[in-house]
Scaffold this motif. Structure first.
Motif, PDB file in Angstrom:
ATOM      1  N   ASN A 125       0.558 -16.165-127.444  1.00 40.48           N
ATOM      2  CA  ASN A 125       1.120 -17.445-127.020  1.00 40.48           C
ATOM      3  C   ASN A 125       1.602 -17.426-125.571  1.00 40.48           C
ATOM      4  N   ALA A 126       2.112 -16.293-125.105  1.00 41.40           N
ATOM      5  CA  ALA A 126       2.490 -16.166-123.693  1.00 41.40           C
ATOM      6  C   ALA A 126       1.249 -16.356-122.816  1.00 41.40           C
ATOM      7  N   PHE A 127       0.135 -15.770-123.248  1.00 36.20           N
ATOM      8  CA  PHE A 127      -1.110 -15.946-122.504  1.00 36.20           C
ATOM      9  C   PHE A 127      -1.548 -17.415-122.529  1.00 36.20           C
ATOM     10  N   LEU A 128      -1.584 -18.019-123.722  1.00 38.63           N
ATOM     11  CA  LEU A 128      -2.032 -19.410-123.847  1.00 38.63           C
ATOM     12  C   LEU A 128      -1.129 -20.369-123.074  1.00 38.63           C
ATOM     13  N   ASP A 129       0.143 -20.067-122.974  1.00 40.46           N
ATOM     14  CA  ASP A 129       1.073 -20.930-122.236  1.00 40.46           C
ATOM     15  C   ASP A 129       0.858 -20.877-120.728  1.00 40.46           C
ATOM     16  N   GLN A 130       0.209 -19.836-120.247  1.00 42.92           N
ATOM     17  CA  GLN A 130       0.056 -19.696-118.790  1.00 42.92           C
ATOM     18  C   GLN A 130      -1.344 -20.036-118.273  1.00 42.92           C
ATOM     19  N   ILE A 131      -2.319 -20.249-119.159  1.00 46.21           N
ATOM     20  CA  ILE A 131      -3.663 -20.493-118.641  1.00 46.21           C
ATOM     21  C   ILE A 131      -3.781 -21.881-118.024  1.00 46.21           C
ATOM     22  N   ASP A 132      -4.820 -22.081-117.245  1.00 47.65           N
ATOM     23  CA  ASP A 132      -5.057 -23.347-116.550  1.00 47.65           C
ATOM     24  C   ASP A 132      -5.710 -24.341-117.503  1.00 47.65           C
ATOM     25  N   TRP A 133      -4.891 -25.215-118.089  1.00 49.18           N
ATOM     26  CA  TRP A 133      -5.377 -26.180-119.078  1.00 49.18           C
ATOM     27  C   TRP A 133      -6.142 -27.336-118.443  1.00 49.18           C
ATOM     28  N   SER A 134      -6.201 -27.378-117.098  1.00 47.07           N
ATOM     29  CA  SER A 134      -6.974 -28.456-116.447  1.00 47.07           C
ATOM     30  C   SER A 134      -8.474 -28.149-116.456  1.00 47.07           C
TER      31      SER A 134
END
Length: 182
Positions: A125-134
């Motif tokens: 979740n730490a990884f998923l929270d920091q990725i570029d969702w754009s």
């Protein structure tokens, strides 16, 4: 949005059929340093906008083969360590027993495992929270047990895709999210 999950190529690290806990640990250390066996990966003609990869060499080599842009290397994507579930110099067990029992020990919160289930999920979740969702198409190259656990967290975030039971080396798995939930 599409997320592609790819387990690294098969690692060229044979093992003995029967081994002690010490030999399993030595094999694990050898596995970390061994070369991969490259193969063709069907990327389904998708233009990946960005590629995140574990910092372990087997994942980086795989990512370099399938993605031509800059790699974003992240240690949060490292494999979950699989330590011997018991320590014994005398007890020799089949390799598969060491491997499966180590994962079961992780699942049942045994102190024999360096990382807990909660720790693994927090890391994902730490990884998923920091990725570029754009980005529209995100490729993630990493490891089998992490990939297996990753799919659960993606589903919680509204992604759909194949429910993977046995994660294959060098096979792309896709997860789609119709609406951005971020």
């Amino acid at each position: 949005m599409r997320i592609g999950l790819l387990r690294h190529f098969k690692v060229n690290c044979p093992h003995k059929k029967m081994m002690t806990s010490k030999e399993f640990r030595e094999w694990s250390e050898c596995y970390e340093k061994s070369k991969v066996i490259k193969k063709h990966v069907d990327m389904y003609g998708i233009e990946w906008d960005i590629c995140y990869v574990s910092d372990l060499p087997r994942a980086i080599v795989t990512a370099q083969e399938v993605y031509s842009g800059n790699l974003i290397i992240d240690k949060l994507l490292r494999e979950v360590d699989n330590a011997p579930f018991i320590h014994s110099d005398r007890l020799r067990l089949p390799f598969e027993v060491w491997h499966v029992c180590g994962r079961l020990a992780w699942l049942f919160k045994s102190k024999s495992q360096p990382e807990t289930v909660v720790g693994t999920r927090k890391r994902i979740n730490a990884f998923l929270d920091q990725i570029d969702w754009s980005k529209e198409n995100v490729l993630i190259v990493f490891h089998g047990f992490m990939l297996f656990n990753f799919q659960r967290e993606l589903r919680k975030r509204g992604f759909s895709g194949e429910k993977i039971r046995m994660v294959k080396n060098g096979v792309l798995y896709q997860y789609i999210q119709e609406e951005h939930a971020h």
